[in-house]
Design a protein around this motif. Structure first.
Motif, PDB file in Angstrom:
ATOM      1  N   VAL A 113      -6.493  17.196 -11.571  1.00  0.00           N
ATOM      2  CA  VAL A 113      -7.068  16.244 -10.614  1.00  0.00           C
ATOM      3  C   VAL A 113      -6.837  16.810  -9.218  1.00  0.00           C
ATOM      4  CG1 VAL A 113      -6.953  13.909  -9.673  1.00  0.00           C
ATOM      5  CG2 VAL A 113      -6.725  14.279 -12.143  1.00  0.00           C
ATOM      6  N   THR A 114      -7.891  17.272  -8.575  1.00  0.00           N
ATOM      7  CA  THR A 114      -7.767  17.953  -7.291  1.00  0.00           C
ATOM      8  C   THR A 114      -8.031  17.025  -6.105  1.00  0.00           C
ATOM      9  OG1 THR A 114     -10.056  18.711  -7.480  1.00  0.00           O
ATOM     10  CG2 THR A 114      -8.319  20.192  -8.281  1.00  0.00           C
ATOM     11  N   THR A 115      -8.604  15.865  -6.384  1.00  0.00           N
ATOM     12  CA  THR A 115      -8.791  14.824  -5.364  1.00  0.00           C
ATOM     13  C   THR A 115      -8.553  13.489  -6.032  1.00  0.00           C
ATOM     14  OG1 THR A 115     -10.537  16.128  -4.271  1.00  0.00           O
ATOM     15  CG2 THR A 115     -10.364  13.804  -3.661  1.00  0.00           C
ATOM     16  N   PHE A 116      -7.763  12.623  -5.386  1.00  0.00           N
ATOM     17  CA  PHE A 116      -7.654  11.269  -5.922  1.00  0.00           C
ATOM     18  C   PHE A 116      -7.726  10.257  -4.803  1.00  0.00           C
ATOM     19  CE2 PHE A 116      -3.031  12.345  -5.680  1.00  0.00           C
ATOM     20  CZ  PHE A 116      -2.547  11.244  -4.971  1.00  0.00           C
ATOM     21  N   LEU A 117      -8.048   9.017  -5.191  1.00  0.00           N
ATOM     22  CA  LEU A 117      -8.207   7.908  -4.264  1.00  0.00           C
ATOM     23  C   LEU A 117      -7.017   6.974  -4.454  1.00  0.00           C
ATOM     24  CD1 LEU A 117     -11.044   9.189  -4.563  1.00  0.00           C
ATOM     25  CD2 LEU A 117     -12.005   6.900  -4.325  1.00  0.00           C
ATOM     26  N   ASP A 118      -6.186   6.862  -3.408  1.00  0.00           N
ATOM     27  CA  ASP A 118      -4.974   6.073  -3.537  1.00  0.00           C
ATOM     28  C   ASP A 118      -5.221   4.625  -3.145  1.00  0.00           C
ATOM     29  OD1 ASP A 118      -2.192   5.959  -4.225  1.00  0.00           O
ATOM     30  OD2 ASP A 118      -1.810   5.563  -2.108  1.00  0.00           O
ATOM     31  N   MET A 119      -4.796   3.733  -4.026  1.00  0.00           N
ATOM     32  CA  MET A 119      -4.988   2.303  -3.831  1.00  0.00           C
ATOM     33  C   MET A 119      -4.133   1.765  -2.674  1.00  0.00           C
ATOM     34  SD  MET A 119      -7.240   0.860  -5.716  1.00  0.00           S
ATOM     35  CE  MET A 119      -8.344   1.337  -7.061  1.00  0.00           C
ATOM     36  N   PRO A 120      -4.523   0.599  -2.117  1.00  0.00           N
ATOM     37  CA  PRO A 120      -3.876   0.123  -0.885  1.00  0.00           C
ATOM     38  C   PRO A 120      -2.716  -0.839  -1.092  1.00  0.00           C
ATOM     39  CG  PRO A 120      -5.822  -1.196  -1.303  1.00  0.00           C
ATOM     40  CD  PRO A 120      -5.742  -0.182  -2.435  1.00  0.00           C
ATOM     41  N   TYR A 121      -2.316  -1.092  -2.342  1.00  0.00           N
ATOM     42  CA  TYR A 121      -1.320  -2.137  -2.595  1.00  0.00           C
ATOM     43  C   TYR A 121       0.099  -1.581  -2.558  1.00  0.00           C
ATOM     44  CZ  TYR A 121      -5.464  -4.750  -3.851  1.00  0.00           C
ATOM     45  OH  TYR A 121      -6.690  -5.363  -3.813  1.00  0.00           O
ATOM     46  N   ASP A 122       0.463  -1.064  -1.395  1.00  0.00           N
ATOM     47  CA  ASP A 122       1.741  -0.389  -1.243  1.00  0.00           C
ATOM     48  C   ASP A 122       2.879  -1.386  -1.018  1.00  0.00           C
ATOM     49  OD1 ASP A 122      -0.009   1.718  -1.243  1.00  0.00           O
ATOM     50  OD2 ASP A 122       0.426   2.385   0.793  1.00  0.00           O
ATOM     51  N   LEU A 123       4.068  -0.975  -1.437  1.00  0.00           N
ATOM     52  CA  LEU A 123       5.284  -1.668  -1.064  1.00  0.00           C
ATOM     53  C   LEU A 123       5.933  -0.902   0.098  1.00  0.00           C
ATOM     54  CD1 LEU A 123       7.102  -2.719  -4.371  1.00  0.00           C
ATOM     55  CD2 LEU A 123       6.502  -4.214  -2.467  1.00  0.00           C
ATOM     56  N   PRO A 124       6.366  -1.575   1.169  1.00  0.00           N
ATOM     57  CA  PRO A 124       6.423  -3.034   1.287  1.00  0.00           C
ATOM     58  C   PRO A 124       5.144  -3.670   1.840  1.00  0.00           C
ATOM     59  CG  PRO A 124       7.513  -2.048   3.161  1.00  0.00           C
ATOM     60  CD  PRO A 124       7.091  -0.912   2.271  1.00  0.00           C
ATOM     61  N   ASN A 125       4.253  -2.857   2.442  1.00  0.00           N
ATOM     62  CA  ASN A 125       3.089  -3.430   3.130  1.00  0.00           C
ATOM     63  C   ASN A 125       1.777  -2.886   2.577  1.00  0.00           C
ATOM     64  OD1 ASN A 125       4.557  -4.952   5.204  1.00  0.00           O
ATOM     65  ND2 ASN A 125       5.139  -2.931   5.992  1.00  0.00           N
ATOM     66  N   PRO A 126       0.856  -3.758   2.207  1.00  0.00           N
ATOM     67  CA  PRO A 126      -0.463  -3.296   1.780  1.00  0.00           C
ATOM     68  C   PRO A 126      -1.233  -2.723   2.964  1.00  0.00           C
ATOM     69  CG  PRO A 126      -0.482  -5.674   2.033  1.00  0.00           C
ATOM     70  CD  PRO A 126       0.946  -5.236   2.235  1.00  0.00           C
ATOM     71  N   VAL A 127      -2.160  -1.829   2.670  1.00  0.00           N
ATOM     72  CA  VAL A 127      -2.918  -1.158   3.730  1.00  0.00           C
ATOM     73  C   VAL A 127      -4.097  -2.051   4.116  1.00  0.00           C
ATOM     74  CG1 VAL A 127      -4.081   0.961   4.417  1.00  0.00           C
ATOM     75  CG2 VAL A 127      -2.174   1.056   2.824  1.00  0.00           C
ATOM     76  N   ASN A 128      -3.792  -3.082   4.921  1.00  0.00           N
ATOM     77  CA  ASN A 128      -4.810  -4.068   5.295  1.00  0.00           C
ATOM     78  C   ASN A 128      -5.060  -4.099   6.800  1.00  0.00           C
ATOM     79  OD1 ASN A 128      -2.537  -5.387   6.250  1.00  0.00           O
ATOM     80  ND2 ASN A 128      -2.525  -6.962   4.641  1.00  0.00           N
ATOM     81  N   ASN A 129      -4.601  -3.054   7.508  1.00  0.00           N
ATOM     82  CA  ASN A 129      -4.937  -2.925   8.925  1.00  0.00           C
ATOM     83  C   ASN A 129      -4.894  -1.452   9.314  1.00  0.00           C
ATOM     84  OD1 ASN A 129      -2.231  -2.205  10.039  1.00  0.00           O
ATOM     85  ND2 ASN A 129      -1.699  -4.260   9.305  1.00  0.00           N
ATOM     86  N   VAL A 130      -5.469  -1.145  10.468  1.00  0.00           N
ATOM     87  CA  VAL A 130      -5.625   0.251  10.878  1.00  0.00           C
ATOM     88  C   VAL A 130      -4.280   0.918  11.171  1.00  0.00           C
ATOM     89  CG1 VAL A 130      -6.594   1.755  12.664  1.00  0.00           C
ATOM     90  CG2 VAL A 130      -7.984  -0.064  11.695  1.00  0.00           C
ATOM     91  N   ALA A 131      -3.332   0.173  11.686  1.00  0.00           N
ATOM     92  CA  ALA A 131      -2.020   0.766  11.971  1.00  0.00           C
ATOM     93  C   ALA A 131      -1.363   1.279  10.691  1.00  0.00           C
ATOM     94  CB  ALA A 131      -1.125  -0.256  12.662  1.00  0.00           C
ATOM     95  N   PHE A 132      -1.350   0.456   9.637  1.00  0.00           N
ATOM     96  CA  PHE A 132      -0.785   0.892   8.357  1.00  0.00           C
ATOM     97  C   PHE A 132      -1.582   2.075   7.792  1.00  0.00           C
ATOM     98  CE2 PHE A 132       0.941  -3.641   7.412  1.00  0.00           C
ATOM     99  CZ  PHE A 132       2.061  -3.391   8.197  1.00  0.00           C
TER     100      PHE A 132
END
Length: 458
Positions: A82-101
């Protein structure tokens, strides 16, 4: 004309042929049929091995378990081709729901990864709609939401009115909106009933998430997509009935695609009985006839692509479910083994051709998610390759996984076909035994709506 590097072998794209690939500056500059045609001081001849476009996995969780992270996940990817993957936004502790994150995550990616990565964005449960356009412009490849509440902050159930508004905004960006589609009310009610009756055996995970909990959620989302015009993608489809409904909505003009995961093609509910928490995933493993039905849809081109849903949990998060399946974390590692397992079960067994395998695992993911210069062996594209030797057989050993998670229901399985080399942008990142590049080699791959002036790094 000479090339920095030339690869020889059986090239797989729309057909399989003996050929050569000329590489300059990390790009595919020439693809020819035949041998001893292209000139280079660096020629790698893979003989009868199959040269696939580098696989693209659209469904990966690097930080749902923060112990995992980009380095171990990307090393797993390199080993699996797998040479490219798409990482999901449900990170701990903060989901990637804004531009700063999002920007912080881009910076970390380019310091820690050994393969190339795109990043998903998401929105908060309410009040997050104003981040959709900025996230798209910052380089989000797509947006992920859920109709099931795993966690009210990190992985929330988005209310219907917010989904509709979000779809309208995402439609403006041209990006995809994808959903974890399960009916929250049906599942929560059934789990409550089962717990009260102390029905906490492994198969209870399947019984409390019946197929109707998937199909009803998907139906609602497709109707929303009908009225908003958004490109909709349904992740980890587990049941053939869902695919039938998707095919119907496609026929009416709705822009909807779907993926299934390697787990739903290779395991069934009996494996949940056998392995317990090791085999717990959401949605759950289904019955053998449902597995056969998904394979039939694969062969009829009704499923667009296959993903891993790599969700790596260490043993302590799984064993707590030994006496109560509802206590175990859901998910399993998959990046390292998805391609070899599916090659073994699909291509080696004769279910699908190498060409269809290339499309499901590389070309379609890149095309559907509009990832430029990835997923195909074409001149001008990135020189990303996965090279599989179909003559090699090997045994999966979970303890040797690069992932932080070293537990898998596939442990001990004999696989026919081995990834013997992975290339990212012309550089060999894996040689069949070892990962060859350091963290920081991997690059952030921005999404289709990216605007460079809106991407602030560091």
């Amino acid at each position: 004309m000479g090339y920095e590097k030339v690869l020889r072998g059986k090239i797989v794209q729309d057909r399989v042929f003996d050929g050569e690939i000329g590489i300059n500056n990390g790009k595919i500059e020439k693809v020819v049929e035949g041998k001893n045609i292209l000139k280079s001081d660096s020629i790698e001849d893979y003989e009868s091995a199959l040269i696939f476009p580098g696989f693209v996995d659209v469904h990966v969780h690097c930080f749902s378990n923060p112990n995992e992270g980009f380095t171990t996940t990307s090393r797993s990817a390199a080993v699996g081709g797998v040479t490219t993957f798409l990482d999901m936004p449900y990170d701990l502790p903060n989901p990637v729901n804004n531009v700063a994150f999002f920007n912080d995550k881009v910076k970390r990616l380019e310091e820690e990864s050994v393969v190339d990565i795109c990043l998903w964005g998401t929105i908060s449960k309410t009040g997050g709609l104003d981040q959709i356009i900025p996230l798209a412009e910052a380089g989000a490849v797509a947006f992920k939401m859920s109709t099931f509440e795993t966690d009210s902050y990190r992985f929330p159930r988005i209310p219907d009115d917010e989904i509709l508004k979000a779809m309208e905004l995402i439609q403006e960006t041209g990006l995809i909106v994808a959903f974890h589609a399960e009916n929250d009310e049906i599942i929560v009610s059934l789990i409550d009933e089962y717990k009260k009756e102390n029905k906490v055996y492994p198969r209870a995970h399947n019984e409390t998430r019946p197929p109707v909990s998937e199909t009803t959620a998907v139906l609602k989302l497709m109707e929303f997509a009908k009225w908003t015009g958004v490109k909709l993608h349904i992740v980890h489809v587990s049941h053939p009935r869902t695919v039938e409904l998707i095919e119907y909505f496609k026929s009416t003009g709705v822009q909807v695609t779907c993926e299934t995961c390697y787990t739903y093609l290779l395991l069934d509910v009996d494996d949940l009985d056998k392995h317990g928490p090791k085999a717990k995933i959401n949605p759950p493993l289904r019955h053998r006839e449902d597995v056969d039905g998904l394979w039939k849809h694969i062969m009829e081109d009704h499923i667009d692509l296959i993903s891993s849903d790599h969700a790596p949990w260490e043993e302590e998060h799984k064993v707590k479910g030994n006496d109560n399946i509802f206590l175990a974390a859901s998910g399993m590692p998959g990046l390292e083994i998805i391609a070899p397992l599916l090659f073994s079960e699909g291509v080696t067994s004769g279910k699908i051709t190498p060409e269809k395998f290339a499309r499901l695992m590389a070309t379609a993911p890149a095309e559907k998610f509009q990832i430029q210069n990835k997923g195909s062996i074409k001149e001008g594209y990135d020189a990303d390759f996965a090279i599989i030797d179909p003559t090699q057989s090997w045994e999966i050993d979970e303890k040797r996984f690069n992932s932080y998670s070293k537990i898998s229901p596939f442990n001990g399985k004999i696989v026919h076909g081995k990834n013997i080399a992975s290339f990212v942008r012309g550089e060999k990142v894996y040689d069949g035994e070892n990962v060859l590049v350091d963290p920081g080699f991997g690059k952030f791959v921005p999404g289709f709506a990216y605007k460079e002036e809106n991407q602030v790094r560091g």
